[in-house]
Scaffold this active site. Sequence first.
Site, PDB file in Angstrom:
ATOM      1  N   GLU A 254       4.201 -11.367   1.208  1.00  0.00           N
ATOM      2  CA  GLU A 254       3.845  -9.959   1.428  1.00  0.00           C
ATOM      3  C   GLU A 254       5.008  -9.014   1.104  1.00  0.00           C
ATOM      4  O   GLU A 254       5.143  -7.954   1.709  1.00  0.00           O
ATOM      5  CB  GLU A 254       3.360  -9.725   2.860  1.00  0.00           C
ATOM      6  CG  GLU A 254       2.170 -10.559   3.262  1.00  0.00           C
ATOM      7  CD  GLU A 254       0.958 -10.373   2.360  1.00  0.00           C
ATOM      8  OE1 GLU A 254       0.899  -9.376   1.626  1.00  0.00           O
ATOM      9  OE2 GLU A 254       0.078 -11.249   2.374  1.00  0.00           O
ATOM     10  N   GLY A 255       5.841  -9.409   0.158  1.00  0.00           N
ATOM     11  CA  GLY A 255       6.976  -8.577  -0.247  1.00  0.00           C
ATOM     12  C   GLY A 255       8.255  -9.065   0.386  1.00  0.00           C
ATOM     13  O   GLY A 255       8.413  -9.030   1.608  1.00  0.00           O
TER      14      GLY A 255
END
Length: 599
Positions: free
Chosen positions: A442-443
Amino acid sequence: RILKKYIFKKMYEAPVKDLNFVIKNLINLDELNKISDYQNFSDDLVDAILEEAGKIGSEVLDPCNLSGDHEGSKRLDSGEVRTPKGYKEAYESLRDGGWFGLEAKEKYGGQQIPVTLSAAVNEIWHSSNMSLALCHLLTQGLIYALQKSASDEQKNFYVPKLASGEWTGTMNLTEPQAGTDLSSIKTKAVKENGHYKISGQKIYITYGEHDLSENIIHLVLARTPDAPEGNKGISVFIVPKFIPNEDGSLGDKNDVNCLSIEKKLGVKGSPTAVLQFGDNGGAIGYLVGEENQGLNIMFEMMNHARFSVGVQGLAVSERAYQQSKMYALDRVQGIPIDGKKGDPIVGHPDVLRLASTMKAEIEAMRALAIYGGFALDMTKSTNSEYWNNKSSLMIPIIKGWLTERSLEITSNAIQIHGGMGFIEETGIAQHYRDARILPIYEGTTAIQANDLVFRKTLRDNGKGINELLDEINQDIDEISNKVDKSIQDSCQRMRVSLKSTKNVVKHIISVSNNKKRPALSGVNYLMMLGYVFGGWMMIKTASKSIDLKNDKSMDEDFLNAKITTSSIYLSSILPKIESLSSIILNGDEDILSMKYNWL
């Protein structure tokens, strides 16, 4: 024999009392009740949901956590995937209890509870079984995205099935050549007879194939034939595993196949799939929103997911802490200083240091996560602009700081176990391995840092972050003026740290003409703000605990422990800000002088 003693002991107990303390004392429940969606939110509802979630975590999810890690999910020759023993029964308990619809609106069959409380439930479940709870997390994210961006027809058709747990959801972004850089995705979507035919390959798809629910709803990024290049040409589509009939019953299997399940370092019970769309003419997909608006829609889901991954960092830290605390209070090895034969290892000063600082930091992480959930809820209030700005600043810090800190906390939990921590059967190594994905998916932390530096600090020339630091300073001053002298030193430490942080903000702005310099300092800047926000939460914790000591119904021992952990955080953890400040102010040019061929 010694190993079995720890394997079969009850390992996890939901920190319901701590969660209750934060929700009822560090945020303003009355403000939540003013929001139309949450008018029925009450202390009694908090108690009921946390107690029941705690039981499910301890009695249903926890028992298949370690065994699920050892067994893992497996792909069969047919392409189907079998999850570990006990997962299906645990999933059915969540489904039958209505837990998949926590944040779904009531009109779609959901519970419509605030993110504030949903985050607390997610902590419990990801502590008790992160691999299994990921299925719930991805479905929550899909519900969030559809409620925000789908057509009314799509919402009415898909959200009730997802909220009931009959169907589960996934997010399909990554491709072999397109990880962080989504502009290079190649999956195609061709319009045909009122729908689209999807073809391409997606990787790293959490619960992309499994045996828990009757249908899986994939949210897929793809390009239409005439789409512009880069990020502006991406659309998003609903692609079901089985194509539903108009009445919601299942029709034919869609052209979606699981090619493989990844072998991973951690979260092994969770199937991470490679999915192929369109091998036999194209998978049927349905456009969400408008063409070429997919990245904006998906980022809304990712924003929600990034906050949730931050909560995972807290959750795995709490789980590892509980297990190492139990071990430290029971294990006998050597005679502690000023102790006697037979005293447990917690009497050794360094073990006490590790356990105490873990507890202090976890309490700061929990308070910040719940406060972040509250900030997200308050974006629906009449003061939405203020809360939008505040939550926007907090999400990269919550995601980055909580997940990065989980690595050291789970490592320290192994250290407390000594040699036994290195043995898989004790289960403590699992938490260390599970935690390692959290600063990546998610980053990555660097992506969160770039967001914080370039979008949240430099874009407004530091206005938003300085206003938030001023708000914290004002909060500290008010607390300092009204409480007794017991936390005056802690308040002064916070003032020093806030001054250092503001100097760093000023420095980052001053060197922004060379973008490499603030980018290089981004992760240290994010971590600095995490420690500051954690200190803010612990000052509030100490202040409220002192106030509550006048309430005879409160557990005085519990409150004294809160005051002590607050002091430990502010004396033993907050000073890390000064070393990070020194690195940011003095270290970027040295690193940028390194030539690649010298590495």
